[in-house]
Scaffold this motif. Structure first.
Motif, PDB file in Angstrom:
ATOM      1  N   GLU A 173     -14.599   7.250 -48.068  1.00  0.00           N
ATOM      2  CA  GLU A 173     -15.418   7.048 -49.264  1.00  0.00           C
ATOM      3  C   GLU A 173     -15.730   8.369 -49.963  1.00  0.00           C
ATOM      4  O   GLU A 173     -15.623   8.486 -51.179  1.00  0.00           O
ATOM      5  CB  GLU A 173     -16.725   6.343 -48.896  1.00  0.00           C
ATOM      6  CG  GLU A 173     -17.548   5.977 -50.108  1.00  0.00           C
ATOM      7  CD  GLU A 173     -18.781   5.186 -49.747  1.00  0.00           C
ATOM      8  OE1 GLU A 173     -19.788   5.340 -50.467  1.00  0.00           O
ATOM      9  OE2 GLU A 173     -18.748   4.429 -48.764  1.00  0.00           O
ATOM     10  N   GLN A 222     -12.095   8.929 -52.244  1.00  0.00           N
ATOM     11  CA  GLN A 222     -11.832   8.066 -53.391  1.00  0.00           C
ATOM     12  C   GLN A 222     -11.845   8.812 -54.725  1.00  0.00           C
ATOM     13  O   GLN A 222     -11.397   8.293 -55.730  1.00  0.00           O
ATOM     14  CB  GLN A 222     -12.828   6.911 -53.406  1.00  0.00           C
ATOM     15  CG  GLN A 222     -12.628   5.987 -52.227  1.00  0.00           C
ATOM     16  CD  GLN A 222     -13.671   4.886 -52.137  1.00  0.00           C
ATOM     17  OE1 GLN A 222     -14.677   4.883 -52.842  1.00  0.00           O
ATOM     18  NE2 GLN A 222     -13.440   3.931 -51.248  1.00  0.00           N
ATOM     19  N   ILE A 279      -3.078   5.230 -54.797  1.00  0.00           N
ATOM     20  CA  ILE A 279      -4.482   5.419 -55.160  1.00  0.00           C
ATOM     21  C   ILE A 279      -4.533   6.334 -56.395  1.00  0.00           C
ATOM     22  O   ILE A 279      -3.968   7.421 -56.388  1.00  0.00           O
ATOM     23  CB  ILE A 279      -5.281   6.090 -54.010  1.00  0.00           C
ATOM     24  CG1 ILE A 279      -5.075   5.365 -52.688  1.00  0.00           C
ATOM     25  CG2 ILE A 279      -6.747   6.248 -54.386  1.00  0.00           C
ATOM     26  CD1 ILE A 279      -5.664   4.005 -52.598  1.00  0.00           C
ATOM     27  N   PRO A 298      -7.367   8.148 -58.215  1.00  0.00           N
ATOM     28  CA  PRO A 298      -8.783   8.429 -58.066  1.00  0.00           C
ATOM     29  C   PRO A 298      -9.493   8.699 -59.386  1.00  0.00           C
ATOM     30  O   PRO A 298      -8.862   8.951 -60.418  1.00  0.00           O
ATOM     31  CB  PRO A 298      -8.796   9.688 -57.197  1.00  0.00           C
ATOM     32  CG  PRO A 298      -7.495  10.339 -57.446  1.00  0.00           C
ATOM     33  CD  PRO A 298      -6.519   9.247 -57.797  1.00  0.00           C
TER      34      PRO A 298
END
Length: 193
Positions: A164, A129, A186, A188
């Motif tokens: 994670e 992440q 995504i 991050p």
């Protein structure tokens, strides 16, 4: 999880995909790239050539899209003796298969310096992440990204969503700016180790 464990898990996850699942994921991922990546100021884009037998994302549709936008595509040539890469302008007639079955540029191709690039499309097996990635474990891309301009856009392509946290990140690992997945982008929030 540790990188070596993630590497094994995600290689198996790729292998487990049916041909139909793999094709659909590639098509969706390419559509996500086209719909979301701003190429307005991009003149040179670095992109890896896929090793389809390893179920790497098929980057050819993205490469064709970039070229249709008038963007020069640059591809890597790996030197396994020192885990480094050189970079060359992509021309179909200047490609050959190396001893590992990977397409790479011939020496006739025009070499491009990392500082000339505007965007890098980075291969990966898994990512977390914070935007850190797990590749094949030799550090080719981390070394290369350190040679690029600090403001270069680093985009990962992934068939799967993030884990994670990767437990064994080190100071040489370069986080990505965006990761494109088949159904999601995504962005991050990296934290340096």
């Amino acid at each position: 999880m540790l990188k070596k464990n993630l590497r094994a898990v995600y290689k198996n996850k790729r292998k487990a995909l049916t041909e139909e699942e793999f094709t659909i994921a590639n098509t969706r991922l390419t559509a996500q790239f086209k719909a979301t990546i701003n190429l307005e100021k991009v003149k040179k884009a670095h992109c890896y050539l896929p090793i389809i037998r390893h179920r790497e994302i098929d980057t050819w549709p993205i490469i064709e899209y970039l070229q249709a936008q008038g963007i020069a595509v640059v591809i890597p040539k790996s030197d396994f003796s020192n885990c480094s890469m050189r970079h060359f302008l992509l021309k179909q007639e200047q490609l050959k298969e190396n001893e590992w079955g990977i397409l790479e540029p011939t020496e006739e191709a025009r070499e491009i310096q990392p500082k000339e690039l505007d965007i890098v499309i980075v291969p990966l097996l898994a990512f977390d992440q914070q935007g850190y990635r797990v590749g094949y474990g030799k550090g080719f891309y981390d070394r290369f990204l350190n040679e690029c301009n600090p403001n270069i856009m680093k985009i990962g392509l992934s068939l799967f969503l993030p884990v994670e946290n990767i437990e064994d990140i080190n100071p040489f690992d370069e986080p990505l700016d965006q990761i494109i997945c088949p159904n999601q982008i995504i962005i991050p929030t990296p934290k340096k180790p």
